[in-house]
Design a protein around this motif. Sequence first.
Motif, mmCIF file in Angstrom:
data_model
loop_
_atom_site.group_PDB
_atom_site.id
_atom_site.type_symbol
_atom_site.label_atom_id
_atom_site.label_comp_id
_atom_site.label_asym_id
_atom_site.label_seq_id
_atom_site.Cartn_x
_atom_site.Cartn_y
_atom_site.Cartn_z
ATOM 1 N N GLY A 1 -31.492 -53.580 -72.470
ATOM 2 C CA GLY A 1 -30.304 -53.490 -71.617
ATOM 3 C C GLY A 1 -30.131 -52.155 -70.907
ATOM 4 O O GLY A 1 -29.881 -52.122 -69.690
ATOM 5 N N ALA A 2 -30.277 -51.063 -71.647
ATOM 6 C CA ALA A 2 -30.015 -49.740 -71.057
ATOM 7 C C ALA A 2 -31.114 -49.288 -70.102
ATOM 8 O O ALA A 2 -30.990 -48.248 -69.455
ATOM 9 C CB ALA A 2 -29.814 -48.695 -72.159
ATOM 10 N N SER A 3 -32.192 -50.079 -70.007
ATOM 11 C CA SER A 3 -33.253 -49.709 -69.060
ATOM 12 C C SER A 3 -33.037 -50.350 -67.697
ATOM 13 O O SER A 3 -33.781 -50.087 -66.751
ATOM 14 C CB SER A 3 -34.632 -50.112 -69.604
ATOM 15 N N LEU A 4 -32.022 -51.205 -67.586
ATOM 16 C CA LEU A 4 -31.804 -51.938 -66.341
ATOM 17 C C LEU A 4 -30.950 -51.159 -65.344
ATOM 18 O O LEU A 4 -30.808 -51.569 -64.204
ATOM 19 C CB LEU A 4 -31.129 -53.291 -66.634
ATOM 20 N N LYS A 5 -30.383 -50.050 -65.820
ATOM 21 C CA LYS A 5 -29.549 -49.213 -64.948
ATOM 22 C C LYS A 5 -30.199 -47.843 -64.841
ATOM 23 O O LYS A 5 -30.645 -47.271 -65.853
ATOM 24 C CB LYS A 5 -28.145 -49.059 -65.555
ATOM 25 N N MET A 6 -30.219 -47.323 -63.629
ATOM 26 C CA MET A 6 -30.948 -46.085 -63.406
ATOM 27 C C MET A 6 -30.378 -44.924 -64.222
ATOM 28 O O MET A 6 -31.120 -44.196 -64.862
ATOM 29 C CB MET A 6 -30.933 -45.729 -61.931
ATOM 30 N N ASP A 7 -29.063 -44.789 -64.204
ATOM 31 C CA ASP A 7 -28.471 -43.630 -64.873
ATOM 32 C C ASP A 7 -28.760 -43.634 -66.361
ATOM 33 O O ASP A 7 -29.107 -42.606 -66.945
ATOM 34 C CB ASP A 7 -26.950 -43.587 -64.643
ATOM 35 N N SER A 8 -28.605 -44.785 -67.002
ATOM 36 C CA SER A 8 -28.810 -44.804 -68.452
ATOM 37 C C SER A 8 -30.289 -44.629 -68.799
ATOM 38 O O SER A 8 -30.627 -43.926 -69.751
ATOM 39 C CB SER A 8 -28.216 -46.067 -69.093
ATOM 40 N N PHE A 9 -31.174 -45.239 -68.009
ATOM 41 C CA PHE A 9 -32.607 -45.096 -68.326
ATOM 42 C C PHE A 9 -33.034 -43.633 -68.155
ATOM 43 O O PHE A 9 -33.721 -43.070 -69.014
ATOM 44 C CB PHE A 9 -33.440 -46.022 -67.442
ATOM 45 N N ALA A 10 -32.594 -43.026 -67.064
ATOM 46 C CA ALA A 10 -32.944 -41.621 -66.833
ATOM 47 C C ALA A 10 -32.383 -40.740 -67.941
ATOM 48 O O ALA A 10 -33.050 -39.807 -68.416
ATOM 49 C CB ALA A 10 -32.412 -41.172 -65.468
ATOM 50 N N GLU A 11 -31.188 -41.048 -68.382
ATOM 51 C CA GLU A 11 -30.563 -40.248 -69.441
ATOM 52 C C GLU A 11 -31.344 -40.389 -70.758
ATOM 53 O O GLU A 11 -31.526 -39.405 -71.489
ATOM 54 C CB GLU A 11 -29.098 -40.689 -69.610
ATOM 55 N N LEU A 12 -31.819 -41.589 -71.059
ATOM 56 C CA LEU A 12 -32.610 -41.786 -72.287
ATOM 57 C C LEU A 12 -33.866 -40.915 -72.247
ATOM 58 O O LEU A 12 -34.250 -40.314 -73.257
ATOM 59 C CB LEU A 12 -33.012 -43.256 -72.438
ATOM 60 N N ILE A 13 -34.481 -40.859 -71.091
ATOM 61 C CA ILE A 13 -35.705 -40.060 -70.965
ATOM 62 C C ILE A 13 -35.374 -38.578 -71.145
ATOM 63 O O ILE A 13 -36.059 -37.871 -71.890
ATOM 64 C CB ILE A 13 -36.368 -40.328 -69.594
ATOM 65 N N ARG A 14 -34.289 -38.136 -70.519
ATOM 66 C CA ARG A 14 -33.889 -36.735 -70.659
ATOM 67 C C ARG A 14 -33.605 -36.384 -72.121
ATOM 68 O O ARG A 14 -34.009 -35.343 -72.624
ATOM 69 C CB ARG A 14 -32.638 -36.454 -69.813
#
Length: 256
Positions: free
Chosen positions: A235-248
């Motif tokens: 789920g959280a990979s489908l939105k840019m902001d949350s996916f980018a935040e997970l990577i950070r």
Amino acid sequence: MRTPIIAGNWKMNKTPAESVAFAEALLPAINDLAGAEKVVIPTYVALPGVNQALAGSQIRVGAQDCHPEPSGAYTSSIAAPMLVGLAEYVVIGHSETRQYLGVTDEQVNGKLKAALAAGLKPIVALGEVLEQRRAGQHREVCQTQLRAALDGIPAEAIPGLVIAYEPVWAIGTGENASVADAEEIIGGVLRPTVAELYGQPAADAVRIQYGGSVKPDNMAEYMALPDIDGALVGGASLKMDSFAELIRLAIQAKGG
Ligand code: PGA
């Protein structure tokens, strides 16, 4: 030192056009985040477009499954050699394929062999269902699934493998496993099983992700554990902001 790997499994979401648009939007947002491997896993029909959109970038592309046979009369299935050139990674044994498509441990093993034969990098997913955890069988279930998946897999393939521990009750439910639950299986069962089968250097090299309702607000606690090398995210990979935040957050926690 293992490079953390954050993989976004888009599942049966986004049309090919939407997938390409999303990949193009992700590119400037996450391409330069160094210190973690970044993987997006679109639906099969979006692979050509997404692969093209991300060509030459730091974002890897994965497929969601592959068939154990290299070709044949298996209507609707996709063989590993068909993914070559379109995907670098392939998810094998995702619980939704086990649950809805009846994929067995034996087939997971066959798919893993097929993926390796095609030169793809496998992400082998496993995990217990709620009843098994309630019955205190989760350790045994995860060990059995891992042993079955690795049956006959040569030692030289192990360092390139990614294993994803995904307790089924935590997937898409918003109810993530506690850090202690994740560590009990990843550090307590999966890595020791790899060590037992292939030796400690192999166990030290293999990357093991946690998956199941990973979100920006719980990511850091998983990544703080040395045994957890990233996340498999739905789920959280489908939105840019949350996916980018997970990577950070992964990069921050792993000192990248
Ligand atoms: P979720 O899915 O993050 O939506 O729980 C995880 C997965 O299925 O890989």
